[in-house]
Design a protein around this motif. Structure first.
Motif, PDB file in Angstrom:
ATOM      1  N   LYS A 171       0.731  -1.277  -0.100  1.00  0.00           N
ATOM      2  CA  LYS A 171      -0.145  -0.013  -0.021  1.00  0.00           C
ATOM      3  C   LYS A 171       0.894   1.255  -0.167  1.00  0.00           C
ATOM      4  O   LYS A 171       1.865   0.951   0.320  1.00  0.00           O
ATOM      5  N   GLN A 175      -1.030   6.341   2.397  1.00  0.00           N
ATOM      6  CA  GLN A 175      -2.645   6.002   2.843  1.00  0.00           C
ATOM      7  C   GLN A 175      -2.869   5.032   3.893  1.00  0.00           C
ATOM      8  O   GLN A 175      -3.720   4.818   4.624  1.00  0.00           O
ATOM      9  N   THR A 176      -1.611   4.511   4.269  1.00  0.00           N
ATOM     10  CA  THR A 176      -1.600   3.426   5.354  1.00  0.00           C
ATOM     11  C   THR A 176      -1.293   3.982   6.985  1.00  0.00           C
ATOM     12  O   THR A 176      -1.652   3.689   7.968  1.00  0.00           O
TER      13      THR A 176
END
Length: 236
Positions: A171, A175-176
């Motif tokens: 990912k 975004q993580t």
């Protein structure tokens, strides 16, 4: 804040500037006895001082006030990276990362490492210079080079990430990662980590991430990761 910040790690016990700082004080800035100066120990304190002896090799100072400096962030950030063959590229990353804000650098020896050894003294000088230039009171730690297989088993209180370029599930870091979390990020050498190393890291709790759509040089990837963490934490 002062125009010039000096560094003396042991000032609380021995109020005397190291030789390089003394030379800068006397030879470059031409300071004299009685002049005011600000010193940091790199451990979270500023010391307001008066110059007691203007000697080019050992300036002594009188401490007037010690000021505790609060950290300007509530998360820890460590980057473990495989140093590049060209030392100036490693130095560039360390300088910029200190200016942005980082807590620890860990040089890694991985399967595809171009550089198999590293004298950390030069990087420490770069870190000190960057800390002073950016007028910070905390000096990041720089470890001796450690083997990848030993490092990935270390405990860490926070999120652990490994960035790689393989076509494997991962990912985007942006975004993580979540605001306020401690972060440890692994960045590989020019030839990337081996797939074996990636699977070993994942088995030890590291989350695979990407840093964008393009292939980045090692030092660029290190700085992008550092900056990404800061951007997320600076969001309102």
């Amino acid at each position: 804040m002062p125009d010039t910040l000096f560094y003396c790690p042991d000032i609380s016990r021995h109020p005397q500037l190291p030789i390089q700082e003394s030379q800068h004080c006397v030879k470059v800035l031409r300071m004299r006895e009685g002049d005011k100066l600000t010193v940091t120990d790199g451990q979270g304190f500023f010391y307001e001082c008066l110059l007691a002896e203007a000697h080019p090799k050992h300036c002594s100072v009188h401490i007037q006030h010690r000021i505790s400096i609060a950290r300007n962030r509530d998360f820890l950030l460590q980057v473990a990276f495989a140093p590049t063959k060209q030392m100036e590229r490693n130095e560039w990353f360390v300088e910029k990362a200190v200016e942005i804000g980082i807590d620890r650098f860990i040089p890694l020896l991985s399967n595809y490492s171009e550089r198999r050894d590293l004298k950390k003294e030069r990087l420490e000088k770069i870190a000190v210079s960057a800390m002073k230039q950016s007028q910070q009171a905390f000096l990041p730690g720089i470890e001796e080079m450690v083997q990848f297989v030993k490092f990935v088993t270390r405990p860490f209180e926070g999120r652990k990430f490994i960035a790689h370029c393989y076509n494997l599930p991962k990912k985007p870091l942006a975004q993580t990662y979540r605001k306020g979390e401690n972060a440890l990020i692994l960045i590989g050498p020019e030839g990337d980590f081996s797939e074996e190393e990636i699977h070993s890291a994942i088995a030890n709790g590291f989350e695979p991430v990407s840093l964008g759509e393009t292939r980045l040089r090692t030092e660029t990837a290190c700085l992008v990761a550092t900056h990404t963490i800061h951007i997320i934490n600076n969001q309102i």
